[in-house]
Design an enzyme around this catalytic site. Structure first.
Site, short mmCIF file in Angstrom:
data_model
loop_
_atom_site.label_atom_id
_atom_site.label_comp_id
_atom_site.label_asym_id
_atom_site.label_seq_id
_atom_site.Cartn_x
_atom_site.Cartn_y
_atom_site.Cartn_z
N ASP A 195 0.84 -1.19 0.00
CA ASP A 195 0.00 0.00 0.00
C ASP A 195 0.87 1.24 0.00
OD1 ASP A 195 -1.78 2.06 0.39
OD2 ASP A 195 -2.96 1.02 1.90
N HIS A 200 0.20 8.14 3.64
CA HIS A 200 0.84 7.53 4.79
C HIS A 200 2.35 7.81 4.88
CE1 HIS A 200 -2.98 5.54 5.11
NE2 HIS A 200 -2.83 5.01 3.91
#
Length: 292
Positions: A195, A200
């Site tokens: 991911d 993030h």
């Protein structure tokens, strides 16, 4: 309209071949906080290849590649900005224990598009099977800000009544509420499972998405929580997990501490997860682990 509901719901399923090795399982376990203390026999079940057990939530990253949230955005009828997208919830049903090394066919399709007014919710269902039959089924609920308001079905409410009283088991014995630290680099490590959403890791992207800094992947919190339940209440036996569902209600910041409260009830565990440093602000809600 950035989401064409009819096109998204009626689009043909997409099929892909996935495979994984023991190293992928080990990396996933490390990325959700396994391996501390490094020589603890309970932790070695997650990190040592000679006796490796697969936590069922590994299914959410098995095969690497794009996560469900990103895959949903590439489906027909969906054209939205990634910066407006949040992972709203996740469910997983395990049909049999996941092998340490495996290959499977995974099929994705959007099963529902809900109109929440100012937002839309996409439901992406994934079925995975190998030569022996079904392995797991999962659903990702994707919250798209600013994409609702076309007068569509609002969809069912996923909310359940919060557990009452102090956490205990079915015999009324107290169960220790556990706390799990989130490393400062936890999101950077978890990104290696596949991911690579810049939310993030990239401060500029995070600010554009409305956050003051990068946040932890919801699925990292998801895996960390399941591990806490398995280790605390299921004797570390990953094969006892049958299903796992949660709703993401707030972000987690790397460096925080998560408090995991558990209420066991007849083959299921109700769970609540909060951020200690933010006055126990809830981060996971409506969380249930069903087990044998």
């Amino acid at each position: 309209m950035p989401i064409d509901e009819a096109t998204a719901r009626t689009a043909a399923p997409r099929t892909r071949e996935i495979s994984w090795e023991p190293e992928d399982v080990q990396l996933y376990h490390l990325a959700i906080g396994a391996g501390v203390p490094a020589t603890d026999p309970g932790e070695l079940r997650y990190t040592l290849e000679s006796d490796l057990h697969v936590l069922p939530s590994f299914a959410t990253v098995a095969g690497g590649g794009e996560p469900g949230v990103i895959r949903a955005l590439s489906m027909p009828g969906v054209d939205v900005d990634l910066a407006r997208v949040l992972h709203g919830g996740q469910t997983l049903t395990v049909h049999r224990p996941l092998p340490v090394r495996g290959a499977a066919t995974a099929t994705d399709r959007i099963t529902a598009v809900h109109d929440k007014g100012e937002a839309a919710v996409l439901v992406l269902r994934t079925e995975a099977a190998d030569t022996e039959g079904p392995l797991w089924s999962e659903e990702a609920r994707i919250f798209v800000r600013g994409a609702g308001g076309w007068g569509g079905d609002r969809g069912p409410s996923a909310r359940t009544a919060p557990p009452a009283g102090a956490p205990d088991d079915t015999a009324g014995r107290p169960v220790r509420t556990v706390e799990r630290p989130v490393r400062e680099d936890q999101a950077l490590l978890y990104r290696l499972t596949g991911d690579r959403n810049p939310l993030h890791a990239d401060p500029a992207f995070a600010r554009a998405a409305g956050f003051d800094r990068p946040v932890l992947h919801g699925l990292c919190t998801y895996g960390l929580t399941l591990k806490a339940v398995v280790d605390t209440l299921l004797d570390g036996d990953v094969t006892r997990v049958r299903s796992y569902a949660t709703r993401f209600v707030s972000v987690v910041h790397p460096g925080e501490t998560l408090r995991v409260r558990m209420w066991p009830r007849d083959g299921a565990v109700r769970v609540a997860v909060s951020a200690v440093e933010r006055d126990d602000a809830p981060v996971l809600a409506d969380t249930i682990v069903e087990h044998s």
